[in-house]
Design an enzyme around this catalytic site. Sequence first.
Site, PDB file in Angstrom:
ATOM      1  N   HIS A 214       0.768  -1.118   0.007  1.00  0.00           N
ATOM      2  CA  HIS A 214       0.117  -0.172   0.008  1.00  0.00           C
ATOM      3  C   HIS A 214       0.910   1.217   0.118  1.00  0.00           C
ATOM      4  O   HIS A 214       1.844   1.447  -1.073  1.00  0.00           O
ATOM      5  CB  HIS A 214      -0.932  -0.079   1.169  1.00  0.00           C
ATOM      6  CG  HIS A 214      -2.014   1.022   1.153  1.00  0.00           C
ATOM      7  ND1 HIS A 214      -2.602   1.747   0.239  1.00  0.00           N
ATOM      8  CD2 HIS A 214      -2.931   1.334   2.452  1.00  0.00           C
ATOM      9  CE1 HIS A 214      -3.554   2.506   0.576  1.00  0.00           C
ATOM     10  NE2 HIS A 214      -3.699   2.261   2.142  1.00  0.00           N
TER      11      HIS A 214
ATOM     12  N   HIS B   7      -2.068  -2.257  -9.384  1.00  0.00           N
ATOM     13  CA  HIS B   7      -3.071  -1.821  -8.588  1.00  0.00           C
ATOM     14  C   HIS B   7      -4.416  -2.597  -8.443  1.00  0.00           C
ATOM     15  O   HIS B   7      -4.879  -3.175  -9.725  1.00  0.00           O
ATOM     16  CB  HIS B   7      -3.335  -0.265  -8.787  1.00  0.00           C
ATOM     17  CG  HIS B   7      -4.048   0.381  -8.047  1.00  0.00           C
ATOM     18  ND1 HIS B   7      -5.465   0.450  -7.842  1.00  0.00           N
ATOM     19  CD2 HIS B   7      -3.616   1.345  -7.245  1.00  0.00           C
ATOM     20  CE1 HIS B   7      -5.938   1.214  -6.903  1.00  0.00           C
ATOM     21  NE2 HIS B   7      -4.620   1.758  -6.316  1.00  0.00           N
TER      22      HIS B   7
ATOM     23  N   ASP C 182       2.773   5.757  -6.395  1.00  0.00           N
ATOM     24  CA  ASP C 182       3.914   5.566  -5.797  1.00  0.00           C
ATOM     25  C   ASP C 182       5.157   5.414  -6.707  1.00  0.00           C
ATOM     26  O   ASP C 182       6.336   5.657  -6.204  1.00  0.00           O
ATOM     27  CB  ASP C 182       3.897   4.412  -4.877  1.00  0.00           C
ATOM     28  CG  ASP C 182       2.932   4.902  -3.580  1.00  0.00           C
ATOM     29  OD1 ASP C 182       2.898   6.124  -3.178  1.00  0.00           O
ATOM     30  OD2 ASP C 182       2.461   3.952  -3.033  1.00  0.00           O
TER      31      ASP C 182
HETATM   32  N1  ACO Z   1       5.345  -6.663 -10.110  1.00  0.00           N
HETATM   33  C1  ACO Z   1       5.033  -8.047 -10.713  1.00  0.00           C
HETATM   34  N2  ACO Z   1       3.967  -8.836 -11.102  1.00  0.00           N
HETATM   35  C2  ACO Z   1       2.957  -8.059 -10.134  1.00  0.00           C
HETATM   36  C3  ACO Z   1       2.873  -6.900  -9.596  1.00  0.00           C
HETATM   37  C4  ACO Z   1       4.241  -6.197  -9.619  1.00  0.00           C
HETATM   38  N3  ACO Z   1       4.356  -4.951  -9.002  1.00  0.00           N
HETATM   39  N4  ACO Z   1       1.853  -6.637  -9.340  1.00  0.00           N
HETATM   40  C5  ACO Z   1       0.922  -7.576  -9.421  1.00  0.00           C
HETATM   41  N5  ACO Z   1       1.863  -8.471 -10.176  1.00  0.00           N
HETATM   42  C6  ACO Z   1       1.065  -9.766 -10.584  1.00  0.00           C
HETATM   43  C7  ACO Z   1       0.803 -10.694  -9.607  1.00  0.00           C
HETATM   44  O1  ACO Z   1       1.909 -11.607  -9.185  1.00  0.00           O
HETATM   45  C8  ACO Z   1      -0.297 -11.727 -10.231  1.00  0.00           C
HETATM   46  O2  ACO Z   1       0.022 -12.386 -11.055  1.00  0.00           O
HETATM   47  P1  ACO Z   1      -0.767 -13.949 -11.201  1.00  0.00           P
HETATM   48  O3  ACO Z   1      -2.087 -13.608 -11.679  1.00  0.00           O
HETATM   49  O4  ACO Z   1      -0.016 -14.611 -12.237  1.00  0.00           O
HETATM   50  O5  ACO Z   1      -0.506 -14.526  -9.846  1.00  0.00           O
HETATM   51  C9  ACO Z   1      -0.989 -10.566 -10.900  1.00  0.00           C
HETATM   52  O6  ACO Z   1      -0.197  -9.604 -11.307  1.00  0.00           O
HETATM   53  C10 ACO Z   1      -1.943  -9.825  -9.874  1.00  0.00           C
HETATM   54  O7  ACO Z   1      -1.480  -9.284  -8.925  1.00  0.00           O
HETATM   55  P2  ACO Z   1      -2.358  -9.494  -7.491  1.00  0.00           P
HETATM   56  O8  ACO Z   1      -1.274  -9.258  -6.401  1.00  0.00           O
HETATM   57  O9  ACO Z   1      -3.098 -10.535  -7.283  1.00  0.00           O
HETATM   58  O10 ACO Z   1      -3.241  -8.189  -7.568  1.00  0.00           O
HETATM   59  P3  ACO Z   1      -3.727  -7.509  -6.333  1.00  0.00           P
HETATM   60  O11 ACO Z   1      -4.671  -6.519  -6.858  1.00  0.00           O
HETATM   61  O12 ACO Z   1      -3.963  -8.273  -5.397  1.00  0.00           O
HETATM   62  O13 ACO Z   1      -2.464  -6.582  -5.851  1.00  0.00           O
HETATM   63  C11 ACO Z   1      -0.897  -4.681  -5.630  1.00  0.00           C
HETATM   64  C12 ACO Z   1      -2.360  -5.139  -6.264  1.00  0.00           C
HETATM   65  C13 ACO Z   1      -0.732  -5.007  -4.115  1.00  0.00           C
HETATM   66  C14 ACO Z   1      -0.780  -3.181  -5.696  1.00  0.00           C
HETATM   67  C15 ACO Z   1       0.188  -5.284  -6.428  1.00  0.00           C
HETATM   68  O14 ACO Z   1       0.025  -4.977  -7.875  1.00  0.00           O
HETATM   69  C16 ACO Z   1       1.636  -5.054  -6.013  1.00  0.00           C
HETATM   70  O15 ACO Z   1       1.828  -5.677  -4.915  1.00  0.00           O
HETATM   71  N6  ACO Z   1       2.080  -3.867  -6.481  1.00  0.00           N
HETATM   72  C17 ACO Z   1       3.427  -3.591  -5.965  1.00  0.00           C
HETATM   73  C18 ACO Z   1       3.160  -2.642  -4.678  1.00  0.00           C
HETATM   74  C19 ACO Z   1       2.760  -1.393  -4.968  1.00  0.00           C
HETATM   75  O16 ACO Z   1       3.085  -0.608  -5.928  1.00  0.00           O
HETATM   76  N7  ACO Z   1       1.815  -0.876  -4.046  1.00  0.00           N
HETATM   77  C20 ACO Z   1       1.231   0.343  -4.081  1.00  0.00           C
HETATM   78  C21 ACO Z   1      -0.206   0.182  -4.671  1.00  0.00           C
HETATM   79  S1  ACO Z   1      -1.011   1.838  -4.964  1.00  0.00           S
HETATM   80  C22 ACO Z   1      -1.187   2.231  -3.215  1.00  0.00           C
HETATM   81  O17 ACO Z   1      -1.756   1.653  -2.377  1.00  0.00           O
HETATM   82  C23 ACO Z   1      -1.043   3.557  -2.826  1.00  0.00           C
END
Ligand code: ACO
Length: 430
Positions: free
Chosen positions: A267, A308, A365
């Site tokens: 987050h 996201h 971010d």
């Molecule tokens: N890098 C690589 N792969 C990713 C990333 C990433 N940053 N984000 C998602 N994926 C992949 C996951 O591995 C998953 O793959 P799969 O379907 O083969 O298992 C798919 O994309 C979906 O990802 P989830 O984690 O299931 O998506 P979710 O909606 O639960 O998570 C999140 C969203 C937490 C933001 C995620 O994209 C992440 O961890 N991003 C990096 C951290 C980040 O930048 N957070 C800030 C978000 S904005 C905010 O809160 C202010």
Amino acid sequence: MSNKKVLISDKASGQQIELPVVRGTEGEPTLDIKGLPSGLGYFTYDPGFAATAACTSQITFIDGGKGILRYRGYPIEQLAERSTFVEVAYLLLNGELPTESKLNAFRDNVKYHTMVHEQLYTFISGFHYDAHPMAMMAGVVGSLAAFYHERFNVNDPEQRMLAAERMIAKMPTIAAACYRHHMGWPMVYPQNNLRFTERFLHMMFSMPSEEYEVSEVAARALDLLFILHADHEQNASTSTVRLVGSTGANPYACVAAGISALWGPAHGGANEAVLAMLAEIGDVSKVPEYIERAKDKNDPFRLMGFGHRVYKHYDPRATIIRAACYEVLDELGQDDPMMDLAMELERIALEDEYFIEKKLYPNVDFYSGIIYKALGIPVSMFTVMFAIARTVGWVSQWLEQCETPTKIGRPRQVYAGPTERRYRALHRRQ
Ligand code: ACO
């Protein structure tokens, strides 16, 4: 509510029920499943609430597919270009843009509450000098409940608004105090002749021994970042504030819980994690290696600042921040190699099939840390910056919740533990 209903039938039992469809003013139709347990005997399973609306809200609208973000109906692009953080705070709290006199009165209210009780500084000085500022923020903001608990009546709208304004006003003072404690610098009191972000920068960086002139470029850049971070509907930290608020808890305790939720790297902690990631990558030549790592399911590395839950499109806030990065670096006469690194990372990721297929774009971010860094904000304070801005969203959502008949937030579970078994005396266990 719409007239539409959806028929749910259980083939096994032959029973069926109609569930009403709830429609907001915009956004997807939503099935009201409250009648499901009593109608068919089923609960719903939705870990991470990916398909579940927990409340009705009139504050912020996101269309993640189209990359749209609006506060109270106003597009984020217009607010970023034409408004100020304090005006946006008024808008989020009250639902309408203020007239000039209302804006001035609001600004005065916020100014009036910028000081904190002297004992709070004693509390802050009790932390070890290298305590993470988010840990300090959660503790110190939670402790405000101790200062304001006895006389606080959650059922009084005036007291609720007072608590909301107090938190918006005090958050920068507390944040700067946490930083100064870490640095071993003397505390600096808020200067109310300064504007919101000027005041914060003055509390962060001025020294009692020297003249300090707040940089107009820095104050403007911070104001923009605060506008963009002010609210984002039912994200993890806001949902936390609402969940805690649903119990009738003290609002300072609710916001302290929100701060804790924001801290996580998935987050708000991502802004700190992005800079750590860019520092680790170090050079544009290493970008392809890290892209491969991000795609490798056996590697825990993820591209921080990418992806996201709601946006399956470029995050509109990232578009604005990316443009602002160039302006701020240019105006401050800085040339940060991290910007080139971030751009290259984005370019390669957006051309990569993995990121295209999963609709992973830079989020708010990804670029914000580059601006904070240019302003001299230390990396450990990045998520604190986010918390100062998001306090406006937290308290607006908390106020809205208090004004709406609300049930205590209490999710169900699918129990997967042992079924009933007999207690064995200690000497009979193996
Ligand atoms: N890098 C690589 N792969 C990713 C990333 C990433 N940053 N984000 C998602 N994926 C992949 C996951 O591995 C998953 O793959 P799969 O379907 O083969 O298992 C798919 O994309 C979906 O990802 P989830 O984690 O299931 O998506 P979710 O909606 O639960 O998570 C999140 C969203 C937490 C933001 C995620 O994209 C992440 O961890 N991003 C990096 C951290 C980040 O930048 N957070 C800030 C978000 S904005 C905010 O809160 C202010």
